[in-house]
Design an enzyme around this catalytic site. Structure first.
Site, short mmCIF file in Angstrom:
data_model
loop_
_atom_site.label_atom_id
_atom_site.label_comp_id
_atom_site.label_asym_id
_atom_site.label_seq_id
_atom_site.Cartn_x
_atom_site.Cartn_y
_atom_site.Cartn_z
N SER A 108 8.09 10.24 -1.73
CA SER A 108 7.46 11.41 -1.12
C SER A 108 6.47 11.01 -0.03
O SER A 108 6.25 11.75 0.93
CB SER A 108 6.76 12.27 -2.18
OG SER A 108 5.74 11.54 -2.85
N GLY A 150 5.03 10.25 -8.82
CA GLY A 150 5.80 9.09 -9.20
C GLY A 150 6.43 8.41 -8.00
O GLY A 150 6.27 8.85 -6.86
N HIS A 179 0.71 4.09 -2.91
CA HIS A 179 0.38 5.48 -2.58
C HIS A 179 1.54 6.42 -2.88
O HIS A 179 1.32 7.61 -3.12
CB HIS A 179 -0.05 5.59 -1.12
CG HIS A 179 -1.45 5.14 -0.89
ND1 HIS A 179 -2.36 5.85 -0.13
CD2 HIS A 179 -2.13 4.05 -1.34
CE1 HIS A 179 -3.52 5.22 -0.11
NE2 HIS A 179 -3.40 4.12 -0.84
N ASP A 180 2.75 5.89 -2.88
CA ASP A 180 3.90 6.71 -3.27
C ASP A 180 3.89 6.97 -4.77
O ASP A 180 4.01 8.11 -5.22
CB ASP A 180 5.20 5.99 -2.87
CG ASP A 180 6.44 6.82 -3.16
OD1 ASP A 180 6.37 8.06 -3.02
OD2 ASP A 180 7.48 6.24 -3.50
N HIS A 233 -5.52 -6.40 -3.13
CA HIS A 233 -6.47 -6.43 -2.02
C HIS A 233 -6.73 -7.85 -1.52
O HIS A 233 -7.41 -8.03 -0.52
CB HIS A 233 -7.79 -5.77 -2.42
CG HIS A 233 -7.69 -4.27 -2.52
ND1 HIS A 233 -8.73 -3.49 -2.97
CD2 HIS A 233 -6.68 -3.43 -2.20
CE1 HIS A 233 -8.36 -2.21 -2.94
NE2 HIS A 233 -7.12 -2.16 -2.48
N THR A 234 -6.18 -8.82 -2.20
CA THR A 234 -6.30 -10.19 -1.72
C THR A 234 -5.60 -10.38 -0.37
O THR A 234 -5.87 -11.35 0.34
CB THR A 234 -5.73 -11.19 -2.75
OG1 THR A 234 -6.00 -12.51 -2.33
CG2 THR A 234 -4.23 -11.04 -2.92
N ARG A 272 0.83 -1.21 0.00
CA ARG A 272 0.00 0.00 0.00
C ARG A 272 0.86 1.26 0.00
O ARG A 272 0.58 2.22 -0.73
CB ARG A 272 -0.92 -0.02 1.22
CG ARG A 272 -1.81 1.22 1.36
CD ARG A 272 -2.68 1.11 2.61
NE ARG A 272 -3.38 2.35 2.89
CZ ARG A 272 -4.54 2.70 2.35
NH1 ARG A 272 -5.11 1.91 1.48
NH2 ARG A 272 -5.11 3.85 2.66
N GLU A 308 2.43 14.10 2.75
CA GLU A 308 1.23 13.46 2.20
C GLU A 308 0.53 12.56 3.20
O GLU A 308 -0.57 12.06 2.93
CB GLU A 308 1.62 12.66 0.96
CG GLU A 308 2.23 13.51 -0.14
CD GLU A 308 3.01 12.71 -1.18
OE1 GLU A 308 2.89 11.46 -1.18
OE2 GLU A 308 3.75 13.32 -1.97
N THR A 363 -8.88 -16.16 2.10
CA THR A 363 -7.45 -16.42 2.36
C THR A 363 -6.77 -15.09 2.64
O THR A 363 -6.02 -14.58 1.80
CB THR A 363 -6.79 -17.12 1.16
OG1 THR A 363 -7.03 -16.34 -0.03
CG2 THR A 363 -7.33 -18.52 0.97
N PRO A 404 -7.27 6.60 -5.76
CA PRO A 404 -8.67 6.14 -5.76
C PRO A 404 -9.21 6.04 -4.33
O PRO A 404 -8.46 5.79 -3.39
CB PRO A 404 -8.58 4.76 -6.41
CG PRO A 404 -7.30 4.76 -7.17
CD PRO A 404 -6.37 5.63 -6.38
N ASP A 437 8.87 8.21 -5.81
CA ASP A 437 10.00 9.04 -5.40
C ASP A 437 10.17 9.13 -3.88
O ASP A 437 10.92 9.96 -3.38
CB ASP A 437 9.85 10.45 -5.96
CG ASP A 437 8.59 11.16 -5.47
OD1 ASP A 437 7.79 10.54 -4.71
OD2 ASP A 437 8.39 12.34 -5.83
#
Length: 337
Positions: free
Chosen positions: A82, A78, A72-73, A199-200, A68, A94, A255, A169, A80
């Site tokens: 951040s 890009g 999100h980075d 998300h599995t 995650r 962020e 699972t 998203p 980087d």
């Protein structure tokens, strides 16, 4: 065909319009190579792997947390690093954006890896590369596929709070909006469906699935004792009112600690925990995505292959300016002084 049902050509027109509505700032970085650290820090991959083994062994959920963080980075400026920056007097990070606050975990793992790498190869390996390698290893350690990780990223000296709120998203977002956000990053519809498959092994907070379990989950899911019991359990974890916003549950209850294709099987059964996930299969606009979900639900190898390719593609999203203005941070939480 039902005249009220959107055609595939109409969908493509909508997506092209969304895509052209935003100018993408990033490009695949030509400076990334597989042997970037071959002479300067050849031990980096072993160090990251060993530390990730310890982290995932202590708690399998750490794998999802690192993936995650990487996602999100990459979707903000890009890949980087951040996302790793703390707020300071002169920099607004962020981490406190609406899409990140109270939900970003695994930062301590990155810090620990960075400290070890710095002791071995001071000033050589970027935090952005460490996070990208760690995300690959996290997937492998819970049963997912291997891929080679191109490296050579620089750490950004900036962060972008506003882009963190707009580029990522959200759990209740529509399918067209999510697709547009992936297209903005240069990622295809196929990339999107494959990457959401992470998300599995993910967990979700009550505030992000409350509308789903008290909304249409009961009507979309198959009717059997297992699904009915699962819905009852979800509602016990996440009350309709009166708190519990940060209570968590697995997005793949079949699972939860294994990287496999059961997430897509849940979507076929109408049991996606997040509205945005179920939209990939159930939306009237999901003509293309629905078929991809069916394919991955039936063929785990097809999912693994595409996930690997899409992770490399996402990991190669970089801000071209960072190559010239970026740095290798000594501490992943702060720019160098």
């Amino acid at each position: 065909m039902d005249p009220s049902f959107p055609s595939k050509s109409f969908l493509h027109v909508v997506l092209i319009f969304c895509f052209l509505g935003a100018t993408r700032l990033y490009a695949n970085d030509p400076y990334l190579t597989l042997d970037y650290y071959a002479s300067t820090c050849p031990a980096v991959f072993d160090i990251v792997r060993k530390e990730m083994e310890c982290a995932v062994l202590s708690d399998p959920r750490n794998a999802a947390m690192i993936i995650r963080l990487h996602f999100h980075d990459c979707f903000v400026q890009g890949c980087d690093g951040s996302i790793l920056l703390d707020d300071t007097i002169t920099l607004k990070g962020e981490k406190n954006a609406a899409t990140n606050i109270h939900s970003l975990k695994g930062l301590g793992i990155v810090d620990k890896i960075k400290n070890i790498v710095e002791s071995e190869c001071p000033g050589i390996v970027s935090c952005a590369d460490i996070l990208t390698i760690a995300a690959r290893d996290a997937v492998i350690l819970v049963g997912g596929p291997y891929w080679d990780v191109p490296v050579g990223r620089k750490d950004s000296v900036t962060a972008n709070f506003d882009l963190a709120n707009t580029n990522l998203p959200t759990p209740d977002e529509s399918l067209l909006s999510i697709i547009a956000k992936f297209l903005y990053q240069g990622l295809s519809v196929t990339d999107m469906v494959a990457l959401v498959g992470a998300h599995t092994i993910g967990m979700a907070q009550c505030k992000n699935f409350r509308s789903r379990i008290y909304g249409d989950l009961e009507s979309t899911s198959v009717k059997n004792p297992i699904s009915e019991s699962h819905l009852s359990n979800l509602r016990s974890v996440c009350p309709p009112i009166g708190g519990g916003d940060n209570n968590i549950t697995a997005m793949d209850y079949m699972t939860p600690n294994l990287f496999d294709n059961s997430f897509y099987q849940l979507l076929l059964n109408g049991e996606g925990l997040l509205n945005s996930d179920q939209e990939i299969y159930s939306s009237v606009f999901g003509i293309e995505t629905r078929e991809i979900v069916k394919n991955y639900a039936a063929d785990p190898l097809a999912f693994f292959q595409q996930f690997s390719e899409s992770m490399v593609k996402m990991g190669n999203i970089t801000n071209s300016e960072s190559f010239f203005t970026g740095e290798v941070r000594k501490n992943c939480r702060f720019v160098n002084t």
